[in-house]
Design a protein around this motif. Structure first.
Motif, short mmCIF file in Angstrom:
data_model
loop_
_atom_site.label_atom_id
_atom_site.label_comp_id
_atom_site.label_asym_id
_atom_site.label_seq_id
_atom_site.Cartn_x
_atom_site.Cartn_y
_atom_site.Cartn_z
N HIS A 1 5.59 3.10 3.51
CA HIS A 1 4.72 4.08 2.85
C HIS A 1 4.58 5.35 3.67
O HIS A 1 4.61 5.30 4.91
CB HIS A 1 3.34 3.45 2.60
CG HIS A 1 3.41 2.25 1.70
ND1 HIS A 1 3.28 2.33 0.34
CD2 HIS A 1 3.65 0.94 1.98
CE1 HIS A 1 3.41 1.13 -0.19
NE2 HIS A 1 3.65 0.25 0.78
N ASP B 1 -0.37 5.84 0.86
CA ASP B 1 -1.35 5.47 1.89
C ASP B 1 -0.72 5.23 3.26
O ASP B 1 -1.26 4.49 4.07
CB ASP B 1 -2.18 4.26 1.45
CG ASP B 1 -1.34 3.05 1.12
OD1 ASP B 1 -0.10 3.17 1.10
OD2 ASP B 1 -1.92 1.97 0.88
N HIS C 1 3.22 3.87 -3.15
CA HIS C 1 2.52 3.34 -4.33
C HIS C 1 2.56 4.37 -5.46
O HIS C 1 2.04 5.49 -5.33
CB HIS C 1 1.06 3.06 -3.99
CG HIS C 1 0.85 2.00 -2.94
ND1 HIS C 1 1.04 0.67 -3.19
CD2 HIS C 1 0.46 2.09 -1.65
CE1 HIS C 1 0.76 -0.02 -2.09
NE2 HIS C 1 0.42 0.82 -1.13
N HIS D 1 2.79 1.19 7.19
CA HIS D 1 1.81 2.18 6.71
C HIS D 1 1.41 3.15 7.83
O HIS D 1 0.49 3.95 7.65
CB HIS D 1 0.53 1.49 6.23
CG HIS D 1 0.60 0.88 4.85
ND1 HIS D 1 1.28 -0.28 4.58
CD2 HIS D 1 0.07 1.27 3.65
CE1 HIS D 1 1.14 -0.58 3.28
NE2 HIS D 1 0.42 0.34 2.70
FE FE Z 1 -0.59 0.27 0.67
#
Ligand code: FE
Ligand code: AMP
Ligand code: FE
Ligand code: ZN
Length: 275
Positions: A12, A17, A42, A248
């Motif tokens: 990501h 995020d 996402h 992330h």
């Molecule tokens: Fe996530």
């Protein structure tokens, strides 16, 4: 050289995020000696600009179009990974736009529930705090910390935002089947993300009866023995066994990019329809 090929198929960026920009992620991928990468933000493919493909080529990293789309089945959120689709497919973009507007509505409903508990965050504040394409619970959690309502993002989820907590709002209307169909119409492959998240066997069975092309078997820091049953299922059902870190950045600092990966053959199987 070929035998060293490793591709991380789940990560990501600042488009959703993650804490690293798509360009920063390429640098991290280079340092981790990855040969292939799929950015799976996402509900958005904003990361995939011509400039990013050019930078990836310069660094010798093959970039595979990817996305992680939210859907709802029964009471659970189901993440469907899409790979190798046509980045210019209109239907696909329209579908993502609808999900993002449903997200806006859902975020508003979450903020309303928080306000009822005395935790005031305005829509404007959230927008300014997270000027991203996809805004969701992780950003609300961070803002709750910043405003001093909770002491950590983890607490924000545990106390208010996780499924079953008091300020949770479901909000995704599309079913996994619809997501799979849209990915297929855009020429891509649909993969069930992190199936080990689901505790009920019947639920997983119901999901795996859907026309998925693959299942995410190699996941993040998951132990080998936890991966094995999914590799077996993938073999039995003739599904592509995919994998990736679910990186992330600082949001989940214990997870490094490239900690899970796939080889050349899997990468090629997903890439076949892209470009
Ligand atoms: Fe996530
Ligand atoms: P959303 O799509 O807005 O529902 O947010 C889902 C994202 O929130 C997931 O992809 C994770 O990155 C994060 N998340 C979900 N559950 C938790 C949790 N219990 N603790 C921390 N982060 C979580
Ligand atoms: Fe996910
Ligand atoms: Zn993810």
């Amino acid at each position: 050289m070929q035998k060293d090929f490793r591709a991380d198929l789940h990560c990501h960026t600042t488009c959703s995020d993650g804490s690293d920009s798509p360009f920063a992620l390429l640098q991290i991928a280079k340092k981790a000696s990855l040969s292939g990468l799929s950015i799976t933000d996402h509900d958005t493919v904003d990361a995939y600009t011509p400039e990013l493909f050019a930078e990836a080529a310069k660094l010798g990293i093959e970039l595979l179009p990817g996305v992680e789309i939210s859907s709802q089945l029964d009471d659970a959120t189901v993440h469907v990974l899409g790979y190798g689709f046509d980045l210019h497919n209109d239907l696909f973009h329209q579908f993502l736009r609808e999900i993002l507007s449903a997200r806006d509505e859902r975020n508003r409903a979450i903020l309303k529930k928080l306000a009822a508990k005395g935790m005031l965050i305005t829509e404007e504040e959230l927008k300014t705090f997270a000027p991203r394409r996809t805004v969701g619970r992780p950003h609300i959690a961070e803002l709750l910390v910043k405003k001093g309502y909770v002491s950590s993002s983890r607490d924000a989820f545990q106390l208010y935002l996780k499924e079953s907590a008091s300020c949770y709002v479901p909000g995704f209307k599309q079913k996994p089947q619809e997501v799979i169909a849209v990915i297929h119409k855009a020429g891509g492959k649909a993969v069930l993300a992190h199936p080990h998240f689901f505790k009920k066997q019947n639920f997983v069975k119901k999901l795996l009866d859907m026309p998925f092309d693959g299942v995410e078997c190699y996941y993040s820091l998951l132990a080998k023995e936890m991966e094995a049953p999914w590799v077996k299922i993938a073999g039995e059902k003739n599904l592509i066994a995919t994998g990736g870190s679910d990186y992330h950045g600082v949001l989940k600092p214990q997870i490094p990019l490239g900690c899970s990966w796939v080889g050349r053959e899997t990468f090629e199987a997903l890439l076949s329809c892209a470009k």
